[in-house]
Every structure is written in structure tokens, then in C-alpha cells.
Design a protein around this motif. Structure first.
Motif, PDB file in Angstrom:
ATOM      1  N   SER A   1       0.828  -1.203   0.000  1.00 24.08           N
ATOM      2  CA  SER A   1       0.000   0.000   0.000  1.00 24.08           C
ATOM      3  C   SER A   1       0.862   1.253   0.000  1.00 24.08           C
ATOM      4  O   SER A   1       0.588   2.219  -0.728  1.00 24.08           O
ATOM      5  N   SER A   2       1.929   1.245   0.800  1.00 21.08           N
ATOM      6  CA  SER A   2       2.818   2.409   0.868  1.00 21.08           C
ATOM      7  C   SER A   2       3.589   2.591  -0.437  1.00 21.08           C
ATOM      8  O   SER A   2       3.760   3.712  -0.924  1.00 21.08           O
ATOM      9  N   LEU A   3       4.058   1.499  -0.993  1.00 15.69           N
ATOM     10  CA  LEU A   3       4.797   1.575  -2.253  1.00 15.69           C
ATOM     11  C   LEU A   3       3.950   2.199  -3.355  1.00 15.69           C
ATOM     12  O   LEU A   3       4.434   3.003  -4.153  1.00 15.69           O
ATOM     13  N   ASN A   4       2.666   1.857  -3.383  1.00 14.84           N
ATOM     14  CA  ASN A   4       1.786   2.332  -4.445  1.00 14.84           C
ATOM     15  C   ASN A   4       1.265   3.753  -4.223  1.00 14.84           C
ATOM     16  O   ASN A   4       0.930   4.441  -5.191  1.00 14.84           O
ATOM     17  N   GLN A   5       1.184   4.192  -2.960  1.00 11.19           N
ATOM     18  CA  GLN A   5       0.491   5.450  -2.675  1.00 11.19           C
ATOM     19  C   GLN A   5       1.355   6.532  -2.033  1.00 11.19           C
ATOM     20  O   GLN A   5       1.086   7.723  -2.204  1.00 11.19           O
ATOM     21  N   PHE A   6       2.380   6.141  -1.272  1.00 12.65           N
ATOM     22  CA  PHE A   6       3.145   7.119  -0.503  1.00 12.65           C
ATOM     23  C   PHE A   6       3.758   8.216  -1.367  1.00 12.65           C
ATOM     24  O   PHE A   6       3.647   9.405  -1.025  1.00 12.65           O
ATOM     25  N   PRO A   7       4.426   7.913  -2.493  1.00 14.21           N
ATOM     26  CA  PRO A   7       5.042   8.997  -3.278  1.00 14.21           C
ATOM     27  C   PRO A   7       4.048  10.066  -3.719  1.00 14.21           C
ATOM     28  O   PRO A   7       4.347  11.262  -3.667  1.00 14.21           O
ATOM     29  N   ALA A   8       2.851   9.656  -4.145  1.00 10.65           N
ATOM     30  CA  ALA A   8       1.862  10.636  -4.600  1.00 10.65           C
ATOM     31  C   ALA A   8       1.281  11.437  -3.437  1.00 10.65           C
ATOM     32  O   ALA A   8       0.988  12.632  -3.576  1.00 10.65           O
ATOM     33  N   LEU A   9       1.126  10.793  -2.287  1.00  4.31           N
ATOM     34  CA  LEU A   9       0.513  11.466  -1.146  1.00  4.31           C
ATOM     35  C   LEU A   9       1.509  12.289  -0.346  1.00  4.31           C
ATOM     36  O   LEU A   9       1.210  13.413   0.075  1.00  4.31           O
ATOM     37  N   LEU A  10       2.726  11.719  -0.133  1.00  8.93           N
ATOM     38  CA  LEU A  10       3.660  12.309   0.820  1.00  8.93           C
ATOM     39  C   LEU A  10       5.082  12.427   0.299  1.00  8.93           C
ATOM     40  O   LEU A  10       5.980  12.837   1.042  1.00  8.93           O
ATOM     41  N   GLY A  11       5.301  12.077  -0.952  1.00  8.38           N
ATOM     42  CA  GLY A  11       6.640  12.074  -1.506  1.00  8.38           C
ATOM     43  C   GLY A  11       7.197  13.469  -1.741  1.00  8.38           C
ATOM     44  O   GLY A  11       6.639  14.477  -1.294  1.00  8.38           O
ATOM     45  N   GLU A  12       8.292  13.511  -2.446  1.00 11.43           N
ATOM     46  CA  GLU A  12       8.976  14.790  -2.701  1.00 11.43           C
ATOM     47  C   GLU A  12       8.055  15.818  -3.333  1.00 11.43           C
ATOM     48  O   GLU A  12       8.202  17.019  -3.095  1.00 11.43           O
ATOM     49  N   HIS A  13       7.141  15.370  -4.176  1.00 10.80           N
ATOM     50  CA  HIS A  13       6.196  16.279  -4.829  1.00 10.80           C
ATOM     51  C   HIS A  13       4.758  15.871  -4.498  1.00 10.80           C
ATOM     52  O   HIS A  13       3.852  16.049  -5.310  1.00 10.80           O
ATOM     53  N   GLY A  14       4.554  15.336  -3.302  1.00  8.50           N
ATOM     54  CA  GLY A  14       3.247  14.853  -2.897  1.00  8.50           C
ATOM     55  C   GLY A  14       2.352  15.950  -2.349  1.00  8.50           C
ATOM     56  O   GLY A  14       2.677  17.148  -2.383  1.00  8.50           O
ATOM     57  N   LEU A  15       1.206  15.542  -1.826  1.00  8.02           N
ATOM     58  CA  LEU A  15       0.248  16.496  -1.269  1.00  8.02           C
ATOM     59  C   LEU A  15       0.766  17.125   0.015  1.00  8.02           C
ATOM     60  O   LEU A  15       0.551  18.316   0.276  1.00  8.02           O
TER      61      LEU A  15
ATOM     62  N   TYR B   1      15.272  12.100   3.101  1.00  7.73           N
ATOM     63  CA  TYR B   1      14.140  11.439   2.463  1.00  7.73           C
ATOM     64  C   TYR B   1      14.241  11.630   0.960  1.00  7.73           C
ATOM     65  O   TYR B   1      14.564  12.709   0.465  1.00  7.73           O
ATOM     66  N   SER B   2      13.937  10.574   0.243  1.00 10.78           N
ATOM     67  CA  SER B   2      13.740  10.650  -1.202  1.00 10.78           C
ATOM     68  C   SER B   2      12.738   9.572  -1.576  1.00 10.78           C
ATOM     69  O   SER B   2      12.583   8.568  -0.863  1.00 10.78           O
ATOM     70  N   ASP B   3      12.056   9.775  -2.668  1.00 13.72           N
ATOM     71  CA  ASP B   3      11.098   8.762  -3.116  1.00 13.72           C
ATOM     72  C   ASP B   3      11.801   7.445  -3.421  1.00 13.72           C
ATOM     73  O   ASP B   3      11.235   6.364  -3.200  1.00 13.72           O
ATOM     74  N   GLN B   4      13.036   7.519  -3.911  1.00 16.70           N
ATOM     75  CA  GLN B   4      13.779   6.298  -4.198  1.00 16.70           C
ATOM     76  C   GLN B   4      14.095   5.536  -2.922  1.00 16.70           C
ATOM     77  O   GLN B   4      13.984   4.306  -2.867  1.00 16.70           O
ATOM     78  N   LEU B   5      14.475   6.273  -1.862  1.00 21.40           N
ATOM     79  CA  LEU B   5      14.754   5.614  -0.584  1.00 21.40           C
ATOM     80  C   LEU B   5      13.486   4.987  -0.019  1.00 21.40           C
ATOM     81  O   LEU B   5      13.519   3.879   0.534  1.00 21.40           O
ATOM     82  N   LEU B   6      12.361   5.673  -0.165  1.00 25.66           N
ATOM     83  CA  LEU B   6      11.075   5.118   0.279  1.00 25.66           C
ATOM     84  C   LEU B   6      10.786   3.808  -0.452  1.00 25.66           C
ATOM     85  O   LEU B   6      10.346   2.816   0.169  1.00 25.66           O
TER      86      LEU B   6
END
Length: 488
Positions: free
Chosen positions: A33-47, A70-75
Motif C-alpha cells: 500500500s505504501s509503495l503504491n500510494q506514498f510517493p503521490a501522497l507524501l513524496g517529494e512532490h506529494g500532497l 528522504y527521497s522517493d527512491q529511498l522510500l
């Protein structure tokens, strides 16, 4: 020594298998769930971008691997590691080695997922996040196939189920009147955050049945949990009641992995003889040479230390349970261990849905072609049958349910509307349908609707499962330039 042998629970091998593999499977779902949603919600350019959040972050208050970077790649690396470790545990590979191997595997899952939760802000502010963390830490001390299941850890898992169920029962008794006058289920199936495919049918059941549902809930949450600590087979029967009631909740709604983890944890009270009696295909003796298995002194010391730690930390949730000002879903330490739980102290009587629309028209008046954005889980299309998503967690959809209960003027929601105006690809992947096929709309607006389930007669006449009524315009038309449209 007799007191040493007391720590062994050889008749609970089936319970250990279910606990270790079941909790690992739920960690797999959580990381997916985090892999699929975290970048869009909370990532470097997230909400709600994590880098901005970390600027005022206290590592002492919330431990996380992302504290320094933090980076989306590290996440993605963190999620991938979590998926790999949890998959190995589901397959039982670490359990084949010494007991410290599954211990380290579960502690790794706990630390990795805690790192995500502690920077997840409102999108990770759910009780089942801390429940998964506590469960992962506790079952880490169940040992491996080379050792007997430790009795004290099984008792502590049962204690976790007790806090989960009894806490939820007490928060209801102390909460809304609807739980005391047995009318809560008149509304709950219809107004719960994310209905499932059977929710409408459950809602349409006769009201006397709904009153029995509430009575059954009170019995299962306020009486049954005490018998989890009773001798066998009473403890197994109590666990069976917990499992049955949770399966009903699974069938009638979507609560991420909350109900599934309760089912898994309840098996801590199920002994091998009872499991074999109910399911004869299960072996009665999981390890014919079990007499040769022994717990090394170092492992006994580790489990005793873990037991003492969790017993000491139990002081705060016990005090909370007996308090008139009982907290719901709260942690008393930064490691999120031995927490207090509870949900739905009050039941929403009406279902208010926030509907987001966009248009390509130059002017955002009523003559424009307004098209509705479709979400994966939350109600929208009145004809669509709700899907079963649990144990997968649709975080955006859940936050949309909270908006009318709080305010639509939340930072993340305006950021979401901005992403729609940009036709941001990662944000659009969180939705079921983009009505503009990737083209940026010129305007978006937000309306508030009252939703209710259609009666059986209404459904036969119209084919619509929901009946909705427009209430008001929650946010007037917005453009990419930040301007607002005029009402006409």
C-alpha cells in the motif's frame, strides 16, 4: 526446572504458525500500500511532502530512518525490503533457523514500517498502523521451529486482543447514546467510511436484527475478551467468537487490515487440540520430536526481558481503560508499543460525500460540461457496486470520508485539487477514473452531497444503489492560476 518448563507452550504450535505468517502477510499488504500510494501522497512532490515536514521534525519524538534524508527512491527501497522480508516470513523461511533469525526479521519490519508511519502525517493517522507495529514487535519473540512457543508471549498477544476488543467496547459504551439504546447499526452500515459489496444488504436487514447486532457486539467486546485467558477449551471458544464477529465486519465493510489483524491475533488463544478438533486435517502433533526441542538459555532470557518490558508498558493503557476520559487509538511511548485502541465511539447518522468535478470550459458556469472524478473506494457513481478492498488500505479515499466531519479546507485537499488541475499522473493513478484522460481541466469545483442506500424497490426501479441529494457548493470553481470562478 518446573518453572522454566512453564514458559514452554508445546500445544500452541498452530497458533504460532498463524501469528507469524499472518502478521507477516499483513505487513506485506502495508508495504505494498505504501509503495503504491506514498510517493503521490507524501513524496517529494506529494500532497504533504515529507521533506517539508522533516524541517520541524523531532527524532526523539518520532524515530524514523528518514530523519536525515528522504527521497522517493529511498522510500521505495524501504518498501521493497519490507516486502521481501515479510514474504520470507510468510513462507516460513526464517522460522527454520535459530529463534533470533525470525526475531531480527520481525524487528526489521517493525522499524521499517515505523519509519514510514512516523512521517506519514494525516495519511497514516489510523489506529491499525500502531496496531500492526505493536503486533509485529510482540510476535517477533515467538521463536522458531527449533524452539517451543513461549507461553508469556502468547499471553501478551491475547492481552493485545483484549485491549483491542475491550477498549473498543468501552469507547462505545462511554460514547454515543446509539450504542446504549441499541440503534447504532440502524446507521453504521450506510455511513461507515468505505462500504463493501454487502454493506447495502446489511443495512437493509430488519431493525430488530440490527439491535441484535449491537447486543452481539457488546457481548463480543465487553465479555468475551476476559475468557481469552481462561483454561482450554474456553479460551479457544472465546477466540472463535472474536474471529466470527470480525469476519462479519470483514463481510459488511472495508476497514483496511483492522479486522484481519484481529482475526490473526485471536489465534493466540487457540490450542492445537482444539484446532485439530475443528479442522481434523490439521496435525495434532506438529513436531513429533518436540521433546527434543529446547529453548536455549539466551532465548529464555530474551523472552523474559521482552515480557517484562511489555508488562511494565501496560500500566498506561490499563489506566486509560479505567479512565472516564478514555483515549481512543493512542500511544504512550514513541516506539508505539502497548497502545490503547478503540473505534466508532459515536456513529454518524448521515452520509455526506465530497464530490470533485472538473471542466474544460473557459467559463465555469452551469452551462459548462462538468465531469466527476471517480475514486476507487469511496461512493460516487450511484449505480456502482462498492468493491471489497480490505485488507488493502486506500488512504486518499479514507481521508475523503473525514472531510465533511472536519472541514474541506484542509491543506492536503487543496493540494489535491491543485494536482488535478495539473493532471499530475501519480495523483491520477490514485483515482479509479480520470474523466479527461490525462488532459488538464481548466477548472475544478467541489460539491457536498447527501448519500443514502436505495431501498429494494428503488433499486428495482432505477438500478441505482445510492440515492444522492445535492446539499451545497463546498468550494467554488478554482483555476490553475488560483482564481475563483463567479457563481452564475
Amino acid at each position: 526446572m518446573d518453572w522454566v518448563s512453564w514458559f514452554d507452550a508445546p500445544d500452541y504450535e498452530f497458533a504460532r504458525q498463524v501469528l507469524q505468517r499472518g502478521i507477516a502477510a499483513l505487513y506485506f499488504v502495508a508495504f505494498l500500500s505504501s509503495l503504491n500510494q506514498f510517493p503521490a501522497l507524501l513524496g517529494e512532490h506529494g500532497l504533504l511532502p515529507v521533506p517539508r515536514y522533516l524541517e520541524g521534525f523531532s527524532v526523539r519524538r518520532r524515530p524514523t530512518l528518514f530523519r536525515w534524508r528522504y527521497s522517493d527512491q529511498l522510500l521505495r527501497w524501504v518498501c521493497t525490503a519490507g516486502l521481501a522480508i515479510s514474504a520470507l516470513l510468510v513462507a516460513g523461511v526464517p522460522q527454520l533457523g535459530p529463534p533470533w533469525v525470525p526475531l531480527l526479521a520481525f524487528l526489521a519490519l517493525w522499524l521499517l514500517y515505523m519509519s514510514i508511519v512516523n512521517v506519514g502525517q494525516t495519511f497514516y493517522g489510523f489506529g491499525w498502523e500502531m496496531l500492526l507495529l505493536e503486533a509485529g514487535f510482540t510476535v517477533a519473540f515467538l521463536g522458531s521451529d527449533q524452539t517451543e512457543p513461549p507461553r508469556t508471549i502468547l499471553i501478551l498477544v491475547a492481552w493485545l486482543v483484549f485491549r483491542l476488543e475491550f477498549g473498543a467496547g468501552m469507547i462505545k459504551i462511554r460514547g454515543g447514546r446509539e450504542w446504549r439504546d441499541l440503534t447504532a447499526l440502524y446507521y453504521h452500515h450506510e455511513t461507515q467510511p468505505m462500504p463493501g459489496p454487502l454493506s447495502r444488504q446489511a443495512h437493509l436487514l430488519p431493525k430488530p436484527f440490527h439491535r441484535l447486532e449491537v447486543l452481539g457486539n457488546h457481548f463480543a467486546q465487553l465479555v468475551v475478551p476476559f475468557f481469552l485467558f481462561a483454561p482450554q477449551p474456553i479460551a479457544s471458544i472465546a477466540a472463535g467468537i472474536v474471529i466470527f464477529t470480525q469476519l462479519w465486519l470483514v463481510a459488511s465493510g472495508n476497514f483496511a487490515w483492522l479486522n484481519w489483524i484481529a482475526i490473526v491475533l485471536a489465534f493466540a488463544a487457540v490450542s492445537d487440540p482444539v484446532a485439530h478438533a475443528v479442522f481434523p486435517f490439521l496435525p495434532l502433533d506438529w513436531h513429533p520430536a518436540a521433546g527434543s526441542r529446547g529453548n536455549p538459555p539466551y532465548w529464555l532470557a530474551i523472552t523474559v526481558a521482552a515480557t517484562l518490558l511489555l508488562v511494565v508498558l501496560s500500566y498506561w493503557p490499563v489506566r486509560n481503560l479505567i479512565s472516564r476520559g478514555q483515549l481512543m487509538n493512542a500511544s504512550f511511548n514513541r516506539w508505539q508499543l502497548v497502545n490503547t485502541y478503540g473505534a466508532f465511539g459515536t456513529v454518524t447518522k448521515q452520509r455526506i460525500e465530497i464530490v470533485v468535478e472538473g471542466t474544460l470550459a473557459a467559463e465555469p458556469d452551469d452551462t459548462a460540461d462538468w465531469r466527476e472524478y471517480a475514486f476507487k473506494g469511496k461512493p460516487g457513481d450511484v449505480r456502482r457496486l462498492p468493491r471489497q478492498w480490505a485488507p488493502y488500505h486506500l488512504r486518499l479515499d479514507w481521508l475523503m470520508w473525514f472531510l465533511p466531519l472536519r472541514t474541506v479546507h484542509e491543506e492536503w485537499f487543496y493540494a489535491f485539487l491543485g494536482k488535478l488541475l495539473e493532471a499530475d499522473p501519480r495523483t491520477l493513478l490514485l483515482l479509479r477514473e480520470d474523466p479527461f484522460d490525462g488532459e488538464p481541466p481548466r477548472w475544478v469545483r467541489v460539491h457536498s452531497y447527501l448519500y443514502r442506500f436505495a431501498t429494494r424497490n428503488e433499486f428495482r426501479e432505477t438500478g441505482e444503489r445510492w440515492v444522492r441529494t445535492l446539499l451545497y457548493e463546498a468550494i467554488p470553481p478554482l483555476s490553475p492560476r488560483g482564481s475563483r470562478g463567479r457563481r452564475r
